[in-house]
Design an enzyme around this catalytic site. Structure first.
Site, short mmCIF file in Angstrom:
data_model
loop_
_atom_site.label_atom_id
_atom_site.label_comp_id
_atom_site.label_asym_id
_atom_site.label_seq_id
_atom_site.Cartn_x
_atom_site.Cartn_y
_atom_site.Cartn_z
N CYS A 70 5.23 -33.57 3.13
CA CYS A 70 6.18 -33.39 4.22
C CYS A 70 5.40 -33.70 5.50
CB CYS A 70 6.80 -31.99 4.21
SG CYS A 70 5.61 -30.64 4.07
N GLN A 71 5.62 -32.97 6.57
CA GLN A 71 4.83 -33.23 7.77
C GLN A 71 3.42 -32.67 7.66
OE1 GLN A 71 5.71 -35.14 10.52
NE2 GLN A 71 3.53 -34.92 10.95
#
Length: 380
Positions: free
Chosen positions: A266-267
């Site tokens: 994800c981030q």
């Protein structure tokens, strides 16, 4: 007391040597040879096991629901071919072991080994069932060359170390979650951040062939070089990430079947992607959330799924383990989701309600609402 023939460490070593299991593979022995069943918990097996052994799934929830009688589908849910060979009597011997039981008479009636032995006797034919005397501990001390040890996971940093890392990160411009590289969860499954996903040299070095992007805004940098799948979810308490679990699991399995490796990111590689990896372990390894969480945290110490995601994982655990007990003869993944229909939106019936800014839907056929034991303060 379970009556079962015993084999000492030297006897097992000879069986393994005759079986030709010397390549370090974690696959079961060929038909007509010895099958090894590791009856220890998932975390213990993950840390080290006798080469070729399969870890049986018989945690406390399965045992409690089974009321003393488990099936081959419950203890070996993902091993269709092994179950078929067992029922056909194609293994000349099955050796079961735990951590250190010295002899059969020392086994408790409700121990995992005892339950597994009773299941094998009931469901298999013409198979010699043996208990390894002294268990894994003794065998590893005498024949370490026949054992597989995983790399020691990094120790979670102390608060002082974290403060030092944060200070050094602020000066070098690289946040802690982007340092190092993706971590190996399973040989085909890696967990990391968007920064790692943007490093083609790093991905190529690890043999990554596919990426699972668990975000709505992280770009796919190398679409001409790697296979991509996106799960467009936000990291907040309103997000229903559980409705994507089965689609994500099937994607990871599809990469595995092609002998590839997938990076889930994800981030920051802390909440959303970690949640997907935890769901995969719960589903495919049939382990409880606490075991899966400890397993992943040992490898990436900064994981921290948000409160809502943890609640959804707890409900997913309950449904997966309940399905294992209730549908013994059916493939769990086949009963959880209708296959063969591509979709751009999540279609899994594993859609959970959770009491944090999410409405509870009571449609016919929906899963019962399960209250999470997790509690939170009003600030969450």
């Amino acid at each position: 007391m379970v009556e079962v023939r015993e084999v000492d460490c030297g006897g097992l070593q000879r069986l393994l040597h005759r079986g030709g299991d010397g390549g370090g593979s974690n696959n079961a022995a060929p038909p007509g040879k010895c099958l090894l069943l590791d009856c220890r918990p998932f975390l213990a097996h993950s840390a080290g096991y006798i080469r070729g052994a399969l870890n049986v799934r018989c945690n406390t929830i399965v045992r409690r629901r089974a009321k003393g009688s488990v099936s081959l589908e419950q203890i070996l849910p993902a091993e269709d071919e092994v179950r078929s060979r067992l029922r056909s009597g194609l293994y000349s011997s099955v050796v079961v072991y735990d951590e250190r039981s010295p002899r059969a008479e020392a086994l408790r009636e409700d121990s995992t080994v005892s339950l597994v032995v009773r299941t094998l006797r009931r469901d298999t034919a013409h198979t010699d069932i043996c208990l390894l005397k002294g268990g894994y501990e003794r065998f590893h001390s005498e024949y370490p060359e026949f054992c597989m040890k995983t790399k020691s996971p990094t120790t979670p940093p102390s608060p002082t170390t974290v403060e030092h890392l944060e200070h050094s990160c602020s000066s070098c411009g690289t946040p802690q979650h982007d340092q190092g590289g993706p971590v190996e969860i399973l040989p085909f499954l890696f967990l990391g951040s968007a920064h790692h996903a943007a490093r083609r040299d790093m991905l190529d070095t690890l043999g990554i062939t596919a990426l699972l992007n668990v975000s709505s805004d992280c770009p796919n940098h190398f679409e001409g070089h790697f296979q991509y799948k996106c799960i467009p979810v936000e990291d907040n308490h309103k997000t229903d990430i559980s409705s994507w679990f089965m689609e994500a699991i099937e994607y990871i399995d599809s990469v595995k079947m092609c002998h590839g490796r997938v990076l889930v990111h994800c981030q920051a590689g802390i909440s959303r992607s970690a949640t997907i990896c935890l769901a995969y372990l719960i589903m495919k390894k049939r382990v409880k959330l606490e075991e899966a969480f400890e397993f992943v945290k040992q490898r990436r110490s900064i994981i921290s799924p948000n409160f809502s995601f943890m609640g959804q994982l707890l409900q997913f655990e309950s449904q997966v383990l309940a399905t294992t007990c209730a549908a013994e003869a059916a493939s769990p993944s086949g009963t959880l989701r209708e296959r063969g229909k591509p979709s751009s939106t999540p279609t899994s019936p594993f859609v959970f309600s959770f009491p944090v800014s999410v409405a509870v839907h009571s449609t016919p056929g929906s899963l019962p609402y399960l209250h999470s034991p997790i509690t939170t303060s009003p600030t969450c």
